[in-house]
Design an enzyme around this catalytic site. Structure first.
Site, mmCIF file in Angstrom:
data_model
loop_
_atom_site.group_PDB
_atom_site.id
_atom_site.type_symbol
_atom_site.label_atom_id
_atom_site.label_comp_id
_atom_site.label_asym_id
_atom_site.label_seq_id
_atom_site.Cartn_x
_atom_site.Cartn_y
_atom_site.Cartn_z
ATOM 1 N N TRP A 181 35.325 -34.281 58.002
ATOM 2 C CA TRP A 181 34.376 -33.323 57.408
ATOM 3 C C TRP A 181 34.420 -33.347 55.885
ATOM 4 C CZ3 TRP A 181 38.095 -32.222 61.031
ATOM 5 C CH2 TRP A 181 39.300 -31.687 60.562
ATOM 6 N N GLU B 127 34.767 -25.727 59.766
ATOM 7 C CA GLU B 127 35.465 -24.487 59.410
ATOM 8 C C GLU B 127 35.648 -23.583 60.631
ATOM 9 O OE1 GLU B 127 37.146 -23.784 56.880
ATOM 10 O OE2 GLU B 127 36.491 -25.402 55.574
ATOM 11 N N LEU C 147 39.344 -25.938 73.092
ATOM 12 C CA LEU C 147 39.617 -25.417 71.742
ATOM 13 C C LEU C 147 39.945 -23.920 71.756
ATOM 14 C CD1 LEU C 147 37.055 -27.028 69.269
ATOM 15 C CD2 LEU C 147 39.528 -27.139 69.141
ATOM 16 N N GLY C 148 39.516 -23.241 72.838
ATOM 17 C CA GLY C 148 39.827 -21.812 72.953
ATOM 18 C C GLY C 148 38.994 -20.939 72.020
ATOM 19 N N TYR C 149 39.266 -19.651 72.065
ATOM 20 C CA TYR C 149 38.532 -18.673 71.241
ATOM 21 C C TYR C 149 37.031 -18.958 71.281
ATOM 22 C CZ TYR C 149 43.177 -17.743 69.434
ATOM 23 O OH TYR C 149 44.495 -17.440 69.323
ATOM 24 N N TYR D 262 35.571 -15.562 54.722
ATOM 25 C CA TYR D 262 36.231 -16.866 54.524
ATOM 26 C C TYR D 262 35.255 -18.015 54.780
ATOM 27 C CZ TYR D 262 38.637 -21.144 55.316
ATOM 28 O OH TYR D 262 38.968 -22.477 55.242
ATOM 29 N N ASP E 12 41.757 -17.283 53.556
ATOM 30 C CA ASP E 12 42.237 -17.112 54.932
ATOM 31 C C ASP E 12 43.750 -16.889 54.877
ATOM 32 O OD1 ASP E 12 43.265 -19.558 54.317
ATOM 33 O OD2 ASP E 12 42.497 -20.590 56.086
ATOM 34 N N CYS F 151 55.957 -29.437 44.300
ATOM 35 C CA CYS F 151 54.717 -28.657 44.243
ATOM 36 C C CYS F 151 54.016 -28.845 42.889
ATOM 37 C CB CYS F 151 55.034 -27.172 44.448
ATOM 38 S SG CYS F 151 53.571 -26.141 44.278
HETATM 39 FE FE1 SF4 Z 1 54.468 -22.593 47.237
HETATM 40 FE FE2 SF4 Z 1 56.814 -23.339 46.237
HETATM 41 FE FE3 SF4 Z 1 54.555 -24.263 45.202
HETATM 42 FE FE4 SF4 Z 1 55.245 -21.751 44.868
HETATM 43 S S1 SF4 Z 1 56.338 -23.525 44.105
HETATM 44 S S2 SF4 Z 1 53.237 -22.511 45.409
HETATM 45 S S3 SF4 Z 1 56.218 -21.268 46.813
HETATM 46 S S4 SF4 Z 1 55.330 -24.641 47.256
#
Ligand code: SF4
Length: 370
Positions: free
Chosen positions: A35, A48, A91-93, A131, A149, A213
């Site tokens: 998608w 979605e 898929l349910g729901y 959403y 969401d 992250c």
């Molecule tokens: Fe999530 Fe850790 Fe990134 Fe913060 S640092 S947004 S808790 S993955």
């Protein structure tokens, strides 16, 4: 131009740098999902709706198959409900797909087949909550509408250190307010998808991968070492359990009795094996099932062996189903909502997941019968 900040959670938050770090990461790292190859609002809408309550890996084959069968909004609007339910089977729901079909019909009638591109209009369509509206508007039309969401609430609760209970409906407003100020005006599509992707790949529920992250620098929960404590989600009330007796009822010609559930309510219009709530679990079940068959359809049956037990959990309810086999002794004329069909013919009927499992048991029973 700097956006005006109203949400107290965005005081001293570097919105523009955050947006660009997040979007750059998304562009490099996002998964290639079917998608994501399109800007067609109908296809994005289908994806979605499927993704609500269902994992991406499960959705991919369903999405491809569904779009093959109903490639355009109009084809879904004009399709036979039973065919649509069949494509959704598993898929349910099911209220999701029923609402989607009602809504695409509304789009054909009121918007000449074009999914509306304003929040006001799209939000009036059946089943389109804030959403889904935000996701379609931003991804298909590049409108800067937030799409919040559970995943996005988790991610934002950590980044902005929001300690409100996300199980409460009113808490969503806090997140929507923050998200609508954080969203990139120039690329809302990538921004919203990036937040969702971050939640799916990095900022996962149990063990967020903070060390890799892309927005760690902005994350207040990480800087406090509290990423695993968020989001706050208080437990829901206990779900109700119901004992049910179901029967795989076969006649001498190898046909099975199945019937269609009511037009409204849980699993509406799906097919199932005869079943009834049980007053007593265990010993009295066979008698209760026999009485139910007699009362419901006036039929006589020999209730045979207990075969298996099956639990099925809905969001608010749990079915504990005891399954028996049995033989239909009286004759029965099929009608629109109750039919005698062979196992092969049964393939064409949409069943909810629990009764698909019973259908599999019926196939096994036949194999084992000498
Ligand atoms: Fe999530 Fe850790 Fe990134 Fe913060 S640092 S947004 S808790 S993955």
């Amino acid at each position: 131009m700097k956006q005006q900040v109203r949400s107290p959670y965005l005081n001293d938050f570097e919105i523009e740098r955050f947006q660009s770090n997040l979007i750059d990461w998304y562009k490099e790292n996002h998964r290639k999902l079917p998608w994501r190859k399109t800007r067609d609002p109908y296809k994005i809408w289908v994806s979605e709706v499927m993704l609500q309550q269902t994992r991406v890996d499960t959705v991919i084959p369903y999405f491809n198959h569904f779009i093959d069968q109903f490639p355009t909004l109009r084809s879904l609007a004009e399709a036979d409900e039973e065919k649509v339910l069949k494509a959704w089977e598993g898929l349910g729901y099911y209220s999701r797909i029923r609402n989607l079909q009602t809504a695409v019909k509304e789009v054909c009638e009121n918007y000449n087949g074009q999914v509306p591109n304003t929040s006001k209009e799209i939000s009036k369509l059946k089943g389109v909550g804030p959403y889904t509206a935000g996701a379609i508007l931003s991804i298909a039309y590049n409108v800067p509408a937030p799409a919040v969401d559970g995943n996005v609430m988790r991610v934002l609760s950590r980044i902005l250190f929001i300690k409100e209970d996300i199980a409460k409906a009113k808490t969503r407003t806090i997140f929507e307010e923050a998200a609508s100020e954080m969203i990139s005006i120039s690329d809302p599509s990538s921004f919203n998808q990036a937040l969702m992707e971050l939640g799916a790949l990095i900022c996962t529920p149990k063990s967020p991968a903070c060390l890799i992250c892309p927005v760690q620098h902005y994350c207040r929960a990480f800087s406090e070492g509290l990423q695993n404590e968020l989001p706050i989600k208080k437990k829901k009330l206990k779900i109700k359990e119901i004992d049910i007796g179901a029967i795989i009822l076969r006649n001498k010609q190898g046909q099975y009795l199945i019937h269609k559930r009511p037009n409204e309510g849980l699993l509406a219009n799906l097919w199932e094996f005869p079943n009834t709530p049980l007053l007593k679990r265990g010993k009295g079940s066979k008698e209760e099932i026999a009485r139910f068959l007699e009362k419901e359809w006036g039929i006589q049956a020999k209730i045979g062996d207990y075969i298996s037990n099956l639990d099925h959990v809905f969001s608010h309810l749990k079915w504990n189903i005891q399954i028996f086999e049995g033989e239909l002794l009286s004759s029965f004329e099929s009608n629109e909502r109750t039919k005698l069909v062979t196992l092969e013919e049964m393939e064409a009927y949409p069943f909810p997941v629990s009764h698909q499992k019973i259908r599999k048991l019926a196939i096994e029973v036949v194999k084992e019968t000498p």
